[in-house]
Design an enzyme around this catalytic site. Structure first.
Site, PDB file in Angstrom:
ATOM      1  N   LYS A 101       0.806  -1.165   0.176  1.00  0.00           N
ATOM      2  CA  LYS A 101       0.071  -0.006  -0.029  1.00  0.00           C
ATOM      3  C   LYS A 101       0.918   1.139  -0.150  1.00  0.00           C
ATOM      4  O   LYS A 101       1.883   1.359   0.951  1.00  0.00           O
ATOM      5  CB  LYS A 101      -1.095   0.077   1.200  1.00  0.00           C
TER       6      LYS A 101
ATOM      7  N   ASP B  97      -3.323   4.407  -1.761  1.00  0.00           N
ATOM      8  CA  ASP B  97      -4.340   5.094  -0.863  1.00  0.00           C
ATOM      9  C   ASP B  97      -4.355   6.454  -0.805  1.00  0.00           C
ATOM     10  O   ASP B  97      -3.588   6.800   0.102  1.00  0.00           O
ATOM     11  CB  ASP B  97      -4.057   4.273   0.573  1.00  0.00           C
ATOM     12  N   LEU B  98      -4.743   7.133  -1.736  1.00  0.00           N
ATOM     13  CA  LEU B  98      -4.826   8.759  -1.659  1.00  0.00           C
ATOM     14  C   LEU B  98      -6.123   9.337  -1.015  1.00  0.00           C
ATOM     15  O   LEU B  98      -6.178  10.451  -0.843  1.00  0.00           O
ATOM     16  CB  LEU B  98      -4.437   9.313  -3.045  1.00  0.00           C
ATOM     17  N   LYS B  99      -7.246   8.456  -0.953  1.00  0.00           N
ATOM     18  CA  LYS B  99      -8.626   8.910  -0.511  1.00  0.00           C
ATOM     19  C   LYS B  99      -8.900  10.080  -1.257  1.00  0.00           C
ATOM     20  O   LYS B  99      -9.561  11.137  -0.379  1.00  0.00           O
ATOM     21  CB  LYS B  99      -8.452   8.909   1.060  1.00  0.00           C
ATOM     22  N   LEU B 100      -8.992  10.288  -2.494  1.00  0.00           N
ATOM     23  CA  LEU B 100      -9.765  11.386  -3.061  1.00  0.00           C
ATOM     24  C   LEU B 100     -10.999  11.962  -2.524  1.00  0.00           C
ATOM     25  O   LEU B 100     -12.020  11.116  -2.391  1.00  0.00           O
ATOM     26  CB  LEU B 100      -9.592  11.346  -4.610  1.00  0.00           C
ATOM     27  N   HIS B 101     -11.118  13.152  -2.364  1.00  0.00           N
ATOM     28  CA  HIS B 101     -12.324  13.790  -1.582  1.00  0.00           C
ATOM     29  C   HIS B 101     -12.394  15.307  -2.221  1.00  0.00           C
ATOM     30  O   HIS B 101     -11.660  16.204  -1.651  1.00  0.00           O
ATOM     31  CB  HIS B 101     -12.391  13.687  -0.327  1.00  0.00           C
ATOM     32  N   ASP B 102     -13.230  15.463  -3.300  1.00  0.00           N
ATOM     33  CA  ASP B 102     -13.025  16.840  -4.032  1.00  0.00           C
ATOM     34  C   ASP B 102     -14.283  16.864  -4.914  1.00  0.00           C
ATOM     35  O   ASP B 102     -15.111  16.142  -4.991  1.00  0.00           O
ATOM     36  CB  ASP B 102     -11.781  17.347  -4.803  1.00  0.00           C
ATOM     37  N   ILE B 103     -14.375  17.888  -5.476  1.00  0.00           N
ATOM     38  CA  ILE B 103     -15.540  18.091  -6.517  1.00  0.00           C
ATOM     39  C   ILE B 103     -15.674  17.177  -7.667  1.00  0.00           C
ATOM     40  O   ILE B 103     -14.423  16.792  -7.868  1.00  0.00           O
ATOM     41  CB  ILE B 103     -15.948  19.578  -7.287  1.00  0.00           C
TER      42      ILE B 103
ATOM     43  N   THR C 120     -10.883   4.080  10.232  1.00  0.00           N
ATOM     44  CA  THR C 120     -10.585   3.162  11.456  1.00  0.00           C
ATOM     45  C   THR C 120      -9.982   3.607  12.620  1.00  0.00           C
ATOM     46  O   THR C 120      -9.783   3.123  13.357  1.00  0.00           O
ATOM     47  CB  THR C 120      -9.748   1.960  11.133  1.00  0.00           C
TER      48      THR C 120
ATOM     49  N   GLN D  40      -5.396   3.693  16.011  1.00  0.00           N
ATOM     50  CA  GLN D  40      -6.482   3.085  15.361  1.00  0.00           C
ATOM     51  C   GLN D  40      -7.228   2.619  16.516  1.00  0.00           C
ATOM     52  O   GLN D  40      -6.737   2.420  17.569  1.00  0.00           O
ATOM     53  CB  GLN D  40      -5.964   1.781  14.620  1.00  0.00           C
TER      54      GLN D  40
ATOM     55  N   GLY E 260       0.556  -2.464   8.838  1.00  0.00           N
ATOM     56  CA  GLY E 260       1.769  -1.621   8.605  1.00  0.00           C
ATOM     57  C   GLY E 260       2.547  -1.753   9.862  1.00  0.00           C
ATOM     58  O   GLY E 260       3.467  -2.553   9.963  1.00  0.00           O
ATOM     59  N   ARG E 261       2.462  -0.932  11.005  1.00  0.00           N
ATOM     60  CA  ARG E 261       3.302  -1.044  11.956  1.00  0.00           C
ATOM     61  C   ARG E 261       3.557  -2.168  12.737  1.00  0.00           C
ATOM     62  O   ARG E 261       4.713  -2.753  13.265  1.00  0.00           O
ATOM     63  CB  ARG E 261       2.847   0.117  12.725  1.00  0.00           C
TER      64      ARG E 261
END
Length: 237
Positions: A32, A59-65, A120, A191, A211-212
């Site tokens: 990822k 994993d960029l989690k786009l959130h825009d118009i 999460t 988390q 991940g960690r």
């Protein structure tokens, strides 16, 4: 290599990322790539990882118009990653435009569009007091998943605890990607809704992101193999 386990490369740059992969023999494992690494290195980091045959979740989690997201997704489509995502909170039109952009940018590669339901790192109190979203967390995650599916998403990012219900509502072919995975005796860090690989598999997860628990372990290779064993054998921490 286990195709269901994505290793989060939460490193500040390519040099440190490459060193980690080489030192612990992680060539070719699913990975990822999040904001930290991508914003530092740009699309070149994807090309470098692809040379070692890593399946990639961007994993960029786009959130825009909607139009902005569509144009961004067209560029992401050209990278040939396996999974990428948007925030379901961006709404139905944004998800539809994201899928349209992804398809128009992809050439000979089927990148799956995943919608983030509830992070999460959040719990029910966070939804109520900070975002002022009523109802319980599981109901909200299921609602986001269902309308994301109707808007063209191929699956969702959710916690392990919502995955089974989402499968019941959206069907087994609708992908569930679950972060917040921790091995036994690992810290939860920031988390809140965490679970083991074995629990995730039993509860409807198609893919997990770890991940960690691996990258910060004394022996990352052994920690990753533990995650694989827990997933394959349903071992619950």
């Amino acid at each position: 290599m286990n195709k269901n386990i994505y290793l989060a490369l939460d490193f500040p740059d390519w040099e440190e990322t490459k060193r980690f992969i080489d030192d612990y023999n992680f060539q070719g494992v699913p990975v990822k790539v999040g904001m930290e690494l991508f914003y530092k290195e740009g699309p070149s980091v994807i090309e470098k990882l692809k040379t070692d045959n890593h399946p990639i979740f961007l994993d960029l989690k786009l959130h825009d118009i909607p139009t902005t997201v569509m144009r961004a997704m067209k560029n992401i489509g050209k990278l040939g990653v396996d999974l990428t995502n948007v925030h379901a909170l961006g709404g139905s039109e944004m998800i539809k435009f994201a899928k349209e952009g992804l398809i128009s940018g992809s050439e000979n590669h089927d990148t799956k569009l995943i919608a983030v339901t509830v992070l999460t790192s959040m719990d029910e109190d966070s939804l109520h007091t900070q975002l002022r979203i009523p109802g319980n967390l599981e109901d909200n995650a299921a609602y986001f998943a269902e309308f994301a599916q109707k808007s063209g998403a191929d699956g969702v990012v959710c916690s392990v605890y919502e995955a089974e219900r989402i499968k019941q509502i959206c069907g087994n072919s609708y992908l569930t990607v679950t972060p917040g995975i921790r091995l036994k005796n690992s810290d939860s860090n920031d988390q809140k809704r965490i679970a083991s690989p074995g629990f995730a598999k039993d509860n409807g997860s198609d893919y997990i992101v770890i991940g960690r628990s691996v990258t910060k372990a004394d022996n990352p290779y052994e920690a990753y193999q533990q995650a694989v064993e827990e997933w394959n054998n349903g071992i619950k921490g």
